[in-house]
Design a protein around this motif. Structure first.
Motif, PDB file in Angstrom:
ATOM      1  N   PRO A  37       0.827  -1.210   0.000  1.00 43.95           N
ATOM      2  CA  PRO A  37       0.000   0.000   0.000  1.00 43.95           C
ATOM      3  C   PRO A  37       0.864   1.265   0.000  1.00 43.95           C
ATOM      4  O   PRO A  37       1.890   1.320   0.696  1.00 43.95           O
ATOM      5  N   TYR A  38       0.426   2.259  -0.762  1.00 39.31           N
ATOM      6  CA  TYR A  38       1.138   3.533  -0.821  1.00 39.31           C
ATOM      7  C   TYR A  38       1.122   4.192   0.551  1.00 39.31           C
ATOM      8  O   TYR A  38       0.089   4.242   1.216  1.00 39.31           O
ATOM      9  N   GLY A  39       2.280   4.677   0.976  1.00 40.53           N
ATOM     10  CA  GLY A  39       2.323   5.323   2.288  1.00 40.53           C
ATOM     11  C   GLY A  39       3.680   5.915   2.576  1.00 40.53           C
ATOM     12  O   GLY A  39       4.630   5.764   1.791  1.00 40.53           O
ATOM     13  N   PRO A  40       3.825   6.581   3.721  1.00 45.50           N
ATOM     14  CA  PRO A  40       5.076   7.253   4.072  1.00 45.50           C
ATOM     15  C   PRO A  40       6.217   6.265   4.305  1.00 45.50           C
ATOM     16  O   PRO A  40       5.989   5.084   4.598  1.00 45.50           O
ATOM     17  N   LEU A  41       7.428   6.780   4.203  1.00 41.82           N
ATOM     18  CA  LEU A  41       8.633   6.007   4.491  1.00 41.82           C
ATOM     19  C   LEU A  41       9.170   6.407   5.855  1.00 41.82           C
ATOM     20  O   LEU A  41       8.985   7.540   6.295  1.00 41.82           O
ATOM     21  N   SER A  42       9.865   5.486   6.475  1.00 40.82           N
ATOM     22  CA  SER A  42      10.566   5.789   7.718  1.00 40.82           C
ATOM     23  C   SER A  42      12.067   5.691   7.441  1.00 40.82           C
ATOM     24  O   SER A  42      12.567   4.615   7.111  1.00 40.82           O
ATOM     25  N   LEU A  43      12.762   6.824   7.539  1.00 35.98           N
ATOM     26  CA  LEU A  43      14.196   6.857   7.256  1.00 35.98           C
ATOM     27  C   LEU A  43      14.946   7.492   8.414  1.00 35.98           C
ATOM     28  O   LEU A  43      14.445   8.409   9.070  1.00 35.98           O
ATOM     29  N   ASP A  44      16.161   7.018   8.643  1.00 32.71           N
ATOM     30  CA  ASP A  44      17.021   7.608   9.656  1.00 32.71           C
ATOM     31  C   ASP A  44      17.368   9.047   9.243  1.00 32.71           C
ATOM     32  O   ASP A  44      17.627   9.294   8.066  1.00 32.71           O
ATOM     33  N   PRO A  45      17.389   9.988  10.180  1.00 29.62           N
ATOM     34  CA  PRO A  45      17.754  11.367   9.813  1.00 29.62           C
ATOM     35  C   PRO A  45      19.142  11.489   9.180  1.00 29.62           C
ATOM     36  O   PRO A  45      19.423  12.460   8.469  1.00 29.62           O
ATOM     37  N   SER A  46      19.994  10.493   9.420  1.00 28.78           N
ATOM     38  CA  SER A  46      21.334  10.546   8.827  1.00 28.78           C
ATOM     39  C   SER A  46      21.413   9.801   7.492  1.00 28.78           C
ATOM     40  O   SER A  46      22.498   9.650   6.941  1.00 28.78           O
ATOM     41  N   ALA A  47      20.269   9.346   6.960  1.00 29.76           N
ATOM     42  CA  ALA A  47      20.286   8.659   5.653  1.00 29.76           C
ATOM     43  C   ALA A  47      21.023   9.537   4.648  1.00 29.76           C
ATOM     44  O   ALA A  47      20.777  10.752   4.557  1.00 29.76           O
ATOM     45  N   ARG A  48      21.911   8.938   3.884  1.00 28.34           N
ATOM     46  CA  ARG A  48      22.848   9.729   3.082  1.00 28.34           C
ATOM     47  C   ARG A  48      22.186  10.529   1.970  1.00 28.34           C
ATOM     48  O   ARG A  48      22.744  11.520   1.504  1.00 28.34           O
ATOM     49  N   VAL A  49      20.985  10.114   1.563  1.00 34.34           N
ATOM     50  CA  VAL A  49      20.295  10.898   0.534  1.00 34.34           C
ATOM     51  C   VAL A  49      20.074  12.333   1.009  1.00 34.34           C
ATOM     52  O   VAL A  49      20.121  13.268   0.215  1.00 34.34           O
ATOM     53  N   PHE A  50      19.862  12.532   2.322  1.00 33.17           N
ATOM     54  CA  PHE A  50      19.594  13.869   2.836  1.00 33.17           C
ATOM     55  C   PHE A  50      20.848  14.737   2.886  1.00 33.17           C
ATOM     56  O   PHE A  50      20.755  15.961   2.878  1.00 33.17           O
ATOM     57  N   HIS A  51      21.998  14.101   2.941  1.00 29.21           N
ATOM     58  CA  HIS A  51      23.235  14.850   3.170  1.00 29.21           C
ATOM     59  C   HIS A  51      24.106  14.973   1.920  1.00 29.21           C
ATOM     60  O   HIS A  51      24.806  15.972   1.759  1.00 29.21           O
ATOM     61  N   TYR A  52      24.030  13.955   1.040  1.00 27.18           N
ATOM     62  CA  TYR A  52      24.912  13.971  -0.133  1.00 27.18           C
ATOM     63  C   TYR A  52      24.165  13.811  -1.452  1.00 27.18           C
ATOM     64  O   TYR A  52      24.781  13.700  -2.509  1.00 27.18           O
ATOM     65  N   GLY A  53      22.833  13.794  -1.380  1.00 25.65           N
ATOM     66  CA  GLY A  53      22.036  13.872  -2.610  1.00 25.65           C
ATOM     67  C   GLY A  53      22.142  12.677  -3.528  1.00 25.65           C
ATOM     68  O   GLY A  53      21.940  12.824  -4.738  1.00 25.65           O
ATOM     69  N   GLN A  54      22.426  11.506  -2.988  1.00 23.59           N
ATOM     70  CA  GLN A  54      22.455  10.308  -3.845  1.00 23.59           C
ATOM     71  C   GLN A  54      21.021   9.905  -4.162  1.00 23.59           C
ATOM     72  O   GLN A  54      20.386   9.146  -3.427  1.00 23.59           O
ATOM     73  N   ALA A  55      20.495  10.439  -5.259  1.00 22.77           N
ATOM     74  CA  ALA A  55      19.118  10.160  -5.664  1.00 22.77           C
ATOM     75  C   ALA A  55      18.986  10.371  -7.164  1.00 22.77           C
ATOM     76  O   ALA A  55      19.461  11.377  -7.698  1.00 22.77           O
ATOM     77  N   VAL A  56      18.359   9.398  -7.834  1.00 21.59           N
ATOM     78  CA  VAL A  56      18.088   9.512  -9.272  1.00 21.59           C
ATOM     79  C   VAL A  56      16.649   9.076  -9.522  1.00 21.59           C
ATOM     80  O   VAL A  56      16.048   8.389  -8.694  1.00 21.59           O
ATOM     81  N   PHE A  57      16.088   9.486 -10.655  1.00 23.27           N
ATOM     82  CA  PHE A  57      14.697   9.135 -10.934  1.00 23.27           C
ATOM     83  C   PHE A  57      14.447   9.042 -12.425  1.00 23.27           C
ATOM     84  O   PHE A  57      15.289   9.403 -13.246  1.00 23.27           O
ATOM     85  N   GLU A  58      13.263   8.562 -12.778  1.00 23.32           N
ATOM     86  CA  GLU A  58      12.802   8.506 -14.167  1.00 23.32           C
ATOM     87  C   GLU A  58      11.373   9.008 -14.234  1.00 23.32           C
ATOM     88  O   GLU A  58      10.676   9.075 -13.215  1.00 23.32           O
ATOM     89  N   GLY A  59      10.931   9.333 -15.437  1.00 28.59           N
ATOM     90  CA  GLY A  59       9.543   9.693 -15.685  1.00 28.59           C
ATOM     91  C   GLY A  59       9.019   8.860 -16.840  1.00 28.59           C
ATOM     92  O   GLY A  59       9.631   8.822 -17.903  1.00 28.59           O
ATOM     93  N   MET A  60       7.917   8.164 -16.624  1.00 28.81           N
ATOM     94  CA  MET A  60       7.325   7.299 -17.648  1.00 28.81           C
ATOM     95  C   MET A  60       5.808   7.464 -17.602  1.00 28.81           C
ATOM     96  O   MET A  60       5.273   8.053 -16.662  1.00 28.81           O
ATOM     97  N   LYS A  61       5.119   6.916 -18.599  1.00 27.48           N
ATOM     98  CA  LYS A  61       3.656   6.913 -18.577  1.00 27.48           C
ATOM     99  C   LYS A  61       3.122   5.572 -19.058  1.00 27.48           C
ATOM    100  O   LYS A  61       3.726   4.930 -19.921  1.00 27.48           O
ATOM    101  N   ALA A  62       1.971   5.206 -18.507  1.00 27.64           N
ATOM    102  CA  ALA A  62       1.212   4.052 -19.006  1.00 27.64           C
ATOM    103  C   ALA A  62      -0.074   4.583 -19.622  1.00 27.64           C
ATOM    104  O   ALA A  62      -0.676   5.532 -19.103  1.00 27.64           O
ATOM    105  N   TYR A  63      -0.488   3.971 -20.740  1.00 25.57           N
ATOM    106  CA  TYR A  63      -1.648   4.431 -21.506  1.00 25.57           C
ATOM    107  C   TYR A  63      -2.639   3.278 -21.668  1.00 25.57           C
ATOM    108  O   TYR A  63      -2.243   2.115 -21.747  1.00 25.57           O
ATOM    109  N   LYS A  64      -3.922   3.619 -21.769  1.00 25.57           N
ATOM    110  CA  LYS A  64      -4.944   2.607 -22.008  1.00 25.57           C
ATOM    111  C   LYS A  64      -5.627   2.914 -23.338  1.00 25.57           C
ATOM    112  O   LYS A  64      -6.071   4.036 -23.571  1.00 25.57           O
ATOM    113  N   ASP A  65      -5.689   1.915 -24.222  1.00 27.84           N
ATOM    114  CA  ASP A  65      -6.312   2.143 -25.528  1.00 27.84           C
ATOM    115  C   ASP A  65      -7.823   1.876 -25.463  1.00 27.84           C
ATOM    116  O   ASP A  65      -8.382   1.583 -24.397  1.00 27.84           O
TER     117      ASP A  65
END
Length: 349
Positions: free
Chosen positions: A47-75
């Motif tokens: 189920p979609y919901g919040p994450l629980s992360l340590d305040p020292s998780a490195r994404v918050f301090h050194y920006g190690q994060a990447v993403f993509e953008g995609m779409k799904a279509y219905k005919d």
């Protein structure tokens, strides 16, 4: 292979699909997969919901994060399609490599996408322009503030229903000071920090009445490279011109598709550096017919006018524009309403 934990309730009946704000409503489920002890663990759809992360998780301090953008279509027959998903898979791994994030397995990626979309199929509405926006992303989750690559990560996919994207008339300003990316940097990666760094200069041009920036090269600010979060095309006369990809420019999936369609339809296209001076001279000589951006969210976004220093230029309103031609061609392929000569569609079964 994939553990599925179904949500006991659904938000779909409380969602107004006629009045969606892009990227603000999310579906009932998400995919989550952790990297620990040197390997990716079993993917889980939950189920979609919040994450629980340590305040020292490195994404918050050194920006190690990447993403993509995609779409799904219905005919019209309720079949679900993705558009060139292998390009997105390859690119998120290229982005990950640049940020020292471990590569995600192809089998995990496609199996997770398919199972997630089968669960959320009712969120994908039929009709030209309706879609389900997909956001795969990776973040560094290992606790600790030492400046080094993390050893633990989380790969996720979340989904957001989207309507036809109408941004209204867009006016852009050519950048003279700020740069999106530099040689040897991370401009070609979909790194989160690339986008965060754009917000301040974009806010400055908004104060002048523009909506976006066309970024110029970091060395001289003489060559035009990207517009906001989109690749950019210029039509001078009947010739279409776009900048080549390099380590400053994102290798856009829509951009590649426009280039392929231009060649197939005998539209004169050049992939080369485009100078600020060339575009301004073309505008002054009434030879600049169009500027448009390309990207997943908007597909094709026409530009109504542009500014450079203290000058402003308006573009002609064309009845048969290249922008509308490419948007129509692309969307008909995406929605299974036209022949797919390139093999770009991927059916979700």
């Amino acid at each position: 292979m994939i553990e599925i934990k179904k949500s006991p309730t659904s938000k779909i009946d409380k969602t107004n699909f006629d009045n969606l704000v892009f990227g603000q409503v999310f579906t009932d489920h998400m995919m989550e997969c952790d990297y620990k002890n040197g390997e990716w663990q079993k993917p889980v759809i939950k189920p979609y919901g919040p994450l629980s992360l340590d305040p020292s998780a490195r994404v918050f301090h050194y920006g190690q994060a990447v993403f993509e953008g995609m779409k799904a279509y219905k005919d019209k027959d309720d079949k679900i399609w993705l558009f060139r998903p292998e390009e997105n898979f390859n690119r998120i791994n290229r982005s990950s490599e640049r940020l020292a994030i471990p590569e995600f397995p192809k089998e995990y990626f496609f199996n997770a996408l398919v199972e997630l979309l089968k669960l959320e199929k009712d969120w994908i509405k039929k009709g030209f322009g309706n879609s389900l926006y997909l956001r795969p992303f990776v973040i560094a989750t290992e606790p600790g503030v030492s400046a080094s690559a993390a050893k633990e990560y989380k790969f996720m996919i979340i989904c957001s229903p989207a309507q036809a994207y109408y941004s209204g008339e867009v006016r852009v300003k050519f950048s003279e000071k700020y740069s999106r990316a530099a040689d040897g940097g991370v401009g070609y990666a979909k790194a989160a920090g690339n986008y965060g760094a754009q917000f301040y200069p974009t806010n400055l041009v908004k104060e002048e009445g523009f909506q976006q920036i066309i970024w110029t090269d970091a060395n001289s600010h003489e060559y035009l490279e990207e517009a906001g979060t989109m690749n950019i095309f210029f039509r001078i006369g009947d010739k279409l011109i776009t900048a080549p990809t390099n380590d400053r420019i994102l290798d856009g999936v829509t951009r590649k598709s426009v280039i392929a369609l231009a060649k197939e339809n005998n539209i004169d296209i050049e992939i080369r550096r485009v100078s600020v001076q060339e575009v301004i001279e073309a505008a002054e000589n009434n030879e600049l017919m169009e500027i448009f951006g390309s990207g997943t969210a908007t597909v094709i976004n026409p530009v109504a006018g542009f500014g450079h220093k203290d000058k402003k230029f308006e573009l002609p309103k064309l009845e048969n524009s290249y922008a509308s031609f490419f948007k129509d061609k692309l969307m008909k392929i995406q929605y299974n309403e036209a022949e797919d000569k390139f093999g770009w569609r991927y059916e979700v079964k």
